[in-house]
Design a protein around this motif. Structure first.
Motif, PDB file in Angstrom:
ATOM      1  N   ARG A 131      -8.395  -0.751  -0.090  1.00 39.53           N
ATOM      2  CA  ARG A 131      -7.378  -0.886  -1.126  1.00 39.53           C
ATOM      3  C   ARG A 131      -6.194  -1.701  -0.599  1.00 39.53           C
ATOM      4  O   ARG A 131      -5.676  -2.595  -1.284  1.00 39.53           O
ATOM      5  N   ASP A 132      -5.789  -1.421   0.629  1.00 35.45           N
ATOM      6  CA  ASP A 132      -4.662  -2.139   1.236  1.00 35.45           C
ATOM      7  C   ASP A 132      -5.007  -3.617   1.451  1.00 35.45           C
ATOM      8  O   ASP A 132      -4.206  -4.503   1.154  1.00 35.45           O
ATOM      9  N   SER A 145      -4.988  -5.432  -1.843  1.00 31.41           N
ATOM     10  CA  SER A 145      -3.619  -5.650  -2.301  1.00 31.41           C
ATOM     11  C   SER A 145      -2.976  -6.821  -1.554  1.00 31.41           C
ATOM     12  O   SER A 145      -2.322  -7.679  -2.161  1.00 31.41           O
ATOM     13  N   THR A 170     -11.557   3.810   2.249  1.00 33.49           N
ATOM     14  CA  THR A 170     -11.121   3.481   0.893  1.00 33.49           C
ATOM     15  C   THR A 170      -9.675   3.018   0.899  1.00 33.49           C
ATOM     16  O   THR A 170      -9.314   2.023   0.249  1.00 33.49           O
ATOM     17  N   SER A 171      -8.847   3.700   1.656  1.00 34.72           N
ATOM     18  CA  SER A 171      -7.440   3.323   1.763  1.00 34.72           C
ATOM     19  C   SER A 171      -7.290   1.947   2.414  1.00 34.72           C
ATOM     20  O   SER A 171      -6.485   1.114   1.966  1.00 34.72           O
TER      21      SER A 171
END
Length: 66
Positions: free
Chosen positions: A11-12, A15, A7-8
């Motif tokens: 998300r990165d 972005s 998930t991280s």
């Protein structure tokens, strides 16, 4: 890897993609504005031969000084 790490990572990546898209759009808009401005100057020079001759003379002097 666990779900939190994935998930991280996602998300990165999202972005980074968003930032690149914004930068691309900004560069495209700046390029379009610059091209429009250059076309305006070219139209002005094309409409007045004396001004065009003066511009070319100044450009040659500038090139000679470099």
């Amino acid at each position: 890897m666990n779900e939190q790490i994935y998930t991280s990572m996602i998300r990165d990546i999202a972005s980074q993609n968003a930032n690149l898209t914004i930068e691309k759009a900004e560069f495209k808009a700046r390029l379009q504005a610059t091209v429009s401005e250059l076309e305006h100057y070219q139209n002005v020079l094309a409409s007045d031969s004396d001004l065009n001759d003066l511009f070319n003379e100044a450009a040659q002097k500038g090139a000679a000084n470099e």
